[in-house]
Design a protein around this motif. Structure first.
Motif, PDB file in Angstrom:
ATOM      1  N   GLU A 157      -3.667  -1.094 -11.018  1.00  0.00           N
ATOM      2  CA  GLU A 157      -5.015  -0.748 -11.466  1.00  0.00           C
ATOM      3  C   GLU A 157      -4.952   0.205 -12.651  1.00  0.00           C
ATOM      4  N   GLU A 158      -3.956   1.076 -12.656  1.00  0.00           N
ATOM      5  CA  GLU A 158      -3.792   2.031 -13.755  1.00  0.00           C
ATOM      6  C   GLU A 158      -3.191   1.378 -14.992  1.00  0.00           C
ATOM      7  N   LYS A 159      -2.190   0.510 -14.788  1.00  0.00           N
ATOM      8  CA  LYS A 159      -1.443  -0.041 -15.918  1.00  0.00           C
ATOM      9  C   LYS A 159      -1.997  -1.378 -16.413  1.00  0.00           C
ATOM     10  N   GLY A 160      -2.736  -2.082 -15.558  1.00  0.00           N
ATOM     11  CA  GLY A 160      -3.247  -3.385 -15.956  1.00  0.00           C
ATOM     12  C   GLY A 160      -2.283  -4.494 -15.587  1.00  0.00           C
ATOM     13  N   VAL A 161      -2.015  -5.387 -16.557  1.00  0.00           N
ATOM     14  CA  VAL A 161      -1.131  -6.532 -16.331  1.00  0.00           C
ATOM     15  C   VAL A 161       0.309  -6.114 -16.597  1.00  0.00           C
ATOM     16  N   LEU A 162       1.211  -6.397 -15.618  1.00  0.00           N
ATOM     17  CA  LEU A 162       2.621  -6.047 -15.771  1.00  0.00           C
ATOM     18  C   LEU A 162       3.498  -7.246 -15.422  1.00  0.00           C
ATOM     19  N   THR A 163       4.645  -7.328 -16.107  1.00  0.00           N
ATOM     20  CA  THR A 163       5.633  -8.339 -15.743  1.00  0.00           C
ATOM     21  C   THR A 163       6.342  -7.893 -14.461  1.00  0.00           C
ATOM     22  N   ARG A 164       7.057  -8.831 -13.887  1.00  0.00           N
ATOM     23  CA  ARG A 164       7.810  -8.493 -12.684  1.00  0.00           C
ATOM     24  C   ARG A 164       8.840  -7.404 -12.982  1.00  0.00           C
ATOM     25  N   GLU A 165       9.520  -7.516 -14.101  1.00  0.00           N
ATOM     26  CA  GLU A 165      10.537  -6.527 -14.467  1.00  0.00           C
ATOM     27  C   GLU A 165       9.909  -5.153 -14.655  1.00  0.00           C
ATOM     28  N   GLU A 166       8.714  -5.103 -15.258  1.00  0.00           N
ATOM     29  CA  GLU A 166       8.039  -3.811 -15.455  1.00  0.00           C
ATOM     30  C   GLU A 166       7.643  -3.187 -14.119  1.00  0.00           C
ATOM     31  N   ILE A 167       7.230  -4.015 -13.186  1.00  0.00           N
ATOM     32  CA  ILE A 167       6.878  -3.500 -11.856  1.00  0.00           C
ATOM     33  C   ILE A 167       8.110  -2.950 -11.160  1.00  0.00           C
ATOM     34  N   VAL A 168       9.209  -3.700 -11.224  1.00  0.00           N
ATOM     35  CA  VAL A 168      10.450  -3.286 -10.551  1.00  0.00           C
ATOM     36  C   VAL A 168      10.968  -1.967 -11.114  1.00  0.00           C
ATOM     37  N   THR A 169      10.914  -1.793 -12.433  1.00  0.00           N
ATOM     38  CA  THR A 169      11.463  -0.582 -13.050  1.00  0.00           C
ATOM     39  C   THR A 169      10.532   0.619 -12.911  1.00  0.00           C
ATOM     40  N   SER A 170       9.244   0.394 -12.698  1.00  0.00           N
ATOM     41  CA  SER A 170       8.301   1.522 -12.613  1.00  0.00           C
ATOM     42  C   SER A 170       7.954   1.907 -11.184  1.00  0.00           C
ATOM     43  N   LEU A 171       8.340   1.072 -10.208  1.00  0.00           N
ATOM     44  CA  LEU A 171       8.103   1.377  -8.794  1.00  0.00           C
ATOM     45  C   LEU A 171       9.426   1.300  -8.036  1.00  0.00           C
ATOM     46  N   PRO A 172       9.511   1.926  -6.884  1.00  0.00           N
ATOM     47  CA  PRO A 172      10.716   1.761  -6.062  1.00  0.00           C
ATOM     48  C   PRO A 172      10.714   0.412  -5.364  1.00  0.00           C
ATOM     49  N   MET A 173      11.002  -0.653  -6.134  1.00  0.00           N
ATOM     50  CA  MET A 173      10.966  -2.010  -5.610  1.00  0.00           C
ATOM     51  C   MET A 173      12.290  -2.711  -5.874  1.00  0.00           C
ATOM     52  N   CYS A 174      12.814  -3.366  -4.865  1.00  0.00           N
ATOM     53  CA  CYS A 174      14.080  -4.082  -4.976  1.00  0.00           C
ATOM     54  C   CYS A 174      13.912  -5.315  -5.859  1.00  0.00           C
ATOM     55  N   GLY A 175      14.714  -5.396  -6.931  1.00  0.00           N
ATOM     56  CA  GLY A 175      14.596  -6.517  -7.848  1.00  0.00           C
ATOM     57  C   GLY A 175      14.914  -7.852  -7.211  1.00  0.00           C
ATOM     58  N   MET A 176      15.910  -7.880  -6.303  1.00  0.00           N
ATOM     59  CA  MET A 176      16.316  -9.141  -5.682  1.00  0.00           C
ATOM     60  C   MET A 176      15.207  -9.730  -4.811  1.00  0.00           C
ATOM     61  N   LEU A 177      14.381  -8.878  -4.235  1.00  0.00           N
ATOM     62  CA  LEU A 177      13.305  -9.360  -3.368  1.00  0.00           C
ATOM     63  C   LEU A 177      11.967  -9.494  -4.091  1.00  0.00           C
TER      64      LEU A 177
ATOM     65  N   LEU B  90       0.829  -1.204   0.000  1.00  0.00           N
ATOM     66  CA  LEU B  90       0.000   0.000   0.000  1.00  0.00           C
ATOM     67  C   LEU B  90       0.863   1.254   0.000  1.00  0.00           C
ATOM     68  N   LYS B  91       1.905   1.248   0.807  1.00  0.00           N
ATOM     69  CA  LYS B  91       2.761   2.433   0.911  1.00  0.00           C
ATOM     70  C   LYS B  91       3.469   2.743  -0.402  1.00  0.00           C
ATOM     71  N   MET B  92       3.915   1.708  -1.131  1.00  0.00           N
ATOM     72  CA  MET B  92       4.604   1.967  -2.393  1.00  0.00           C
ATOM     73  C   MET B  92       3.643   2.164  -3.562  1.00  0.00           C
ATOM     74  N   GLY B  93       2.331   2.032  -3.305  1.00  0.00           N
ATOM     75  CA  GLY B  93       1.337   2.290  -4.349  1.00  0.00           C
ATOM     76  C   GLY B  93       1.206   1.184  -5.372  1.00  0.00           C
ATOM     77  N   LEU B  94       1.553  -0.044  -4.990  1.00  0.00           N
ATOM     78  CA  LEU B  94       1.543  -1.158  -5.943  1.00  0.00           C
ATOM     79  C   LEU B  94       0.149  -1.399  -6.526  1.00  0.00           C
ATOM     80  N   PHE B  95      -0.873  -1.436  -5.691  1.00  0.00           N
ATOM     81  CA  PHE B  95      -2.209  -1.787  -6.179  1.00  0.00           C
ATOM     82  C   PHE B  95      -2.779  -0.684  -7.073  1.00  0.00           C
ATOM     83  N   ASP B  96      -2.563   0.572  -6.708  1.00  0.00           N
ATOM     84  CA  ASP B  96      -3.005   1.669  -7.566  1.00  0.00           C
ATOM     85  C   ASP B  96      -2.269   1.651  -8.902  1.00  0.00           C
ATOM     86  N   HIS B  97      -0.989   1.330  -8.858  1.00  0.00           N
ATOM     87  CA  HIS B  97      -0.186   1.284 -10.084  1.00  0.00           C
ATOM     88  C   HIS B  97      -0.688   0.185 -11.017  1.00  0.00           C
TER      89      HIS B  97
END
Length: 346
Positions: free
Chosen positions: A47-67, A38-45
């Protein structure tokens, strides 16, 4: 000091039973996974973008790729995301309750449980207090807490209460209401939506009024609902309101109910109705079947729900009111009792 120096580690036979504790710890871990999403806005993101790959999520959000793989799959296991071919999208549960555009959004409630200064965060302090209330900075409930309450009542209480009030005699002809301690204002907003001729005043502490105005603006009720700073004990009541609503406020005034009813009754028009919405303890104060929920209700009600609903009828009569209807509604924290008392009907 323990006697671990005398313990032979290789001979320790760890007893059964810790799995029960581990289950509780796992629940906390799941909560923190959800809160971080919720804090990183994953669900809102999503909902806006639709279906995303893991790599697309990592590059478009502040998310650690290793985790990211284990993290996203943990959300899948919690039924909050749907995964297929290393692509992720929101589940229906997330669409309904975890995206800010949804009218059922519960994100503030979820984050509020673990936020610093929340009632659960201050549980140790409350348990060691004399009145069940932890000392908090500021003049009253925090704005985070009020947002949490707003999302909690949308689970059904606001709908049930406003419908119950709309069924009171003479409701369609009523024109003005006062909501004392109304906070988020959702009860008044809902009542004004049902009765297009109703105007409302929401009375609450000065630090709350700006938040109330945000909810009024959200529902485009600026021309019909006023957010007013004030206090139930010092307000100069004039006989101008067809409905006065007091909801989950009287717990901290349980020793001053006589004076409260005397003051508030002066704000009703002839045939005006006072509506109370509060939790009462069960007869004999018997324990609940859900002790965790019972504890939360106690934390929300200044240590304990009200007792002796029959006392309300005595106070109504003392100040020229007649109890014309009682009822119950289900809330997120148990059954709440409703009283409607009309002025001039003795």
């Amino acid at each position: 000091m323990d006697n671990s120096q005398n313990t032979i580690i290789s001979s320790l036979n760890f007893p059964d039973g810790f799995q029960e504790i581990e289950t509780n710890i796992s629940g906390y871990k799941r909560h923190m996974i959800l809160a971080s999403a919720l804090k990183m806005g994953l669900f809102d993101h999503l909902e806006e973008k639709g279906v995303l790959t893991r790599e697309e999520i990592v590059t478009s959000l502040p998310m650690c790729g290793m985790l990211s793989r284990s993290y996203l799959n943990a959300l899948v296991s919690m039924n909050l995301l749907i995964e297929g071919g290393d692509k992720y999208q929101n589940s229906r549960i997330s669409q309904n309750f975890l995206t800010k555009k949804s009218p059922y959004y519960q994100g503030d409630l979820i984050l509020g449980n673990s936020k610093s200064g929340s009632r659960w965060d201050l549980l140790s302090e409350a348990m060691q207090s004399s009145d069940g209330m932890a000392k908090t900075p500021g003049p009253g409930p925090s704005l985070d807490h009020l947002n949490t309450l707003a999302q909690r009542v949308i689970q059904g209480e606001a709908q049930a209460l406003t419908t119950w009030i709309s069924d009171l005699p003479g409701f369609s002809g009523m024109r003005k209401m006062l909501d004392i301690g109304g906070g988020h204002g959702l009860y008044t907003i809902g009542i004004c939506q049902i009765n297009p001729d109703m105007k409302g005043v929401i009375l609450d502490q000065p630090h709350v009024t700006d938040l109330t105005k945000q909810y009024i603006q959200k529902y485009e009720m600026e021309n019909r609902i006023l957010s007013k700073p004030g206090d139930i004990r010092t307000e100069a009541y004039k006989p101008e309101y067809d409905i006065i609503l007091i909801s989950h406020l009287l717990y901290k005034f349980r020793n001053d109910l006589d004076e409260i009813f005397r003051l508030v009754s002066g704000g009703l028009t002839e045939n005006g109705i006072l509506v109370s919405n509060h939790w009462f303890c069960s007869p004999g104060c018997l324990p609940s079947q859900d002790p965790v929920n019972e504890l939360e209700r106690s934390l929300q009600s200044a240590g304990h729900p009200l007792c002796h609903p029959e006392h309300f009828a005595e106070l109504f009569e003392k100040y020229g009111l007649s109890c014309i209807r009682t009822g119950t509604i289900e809330t997120a924290n148990g059954t709440s009792m409703l009283h409607a008392a009309q002025k001039g009907k003795l």
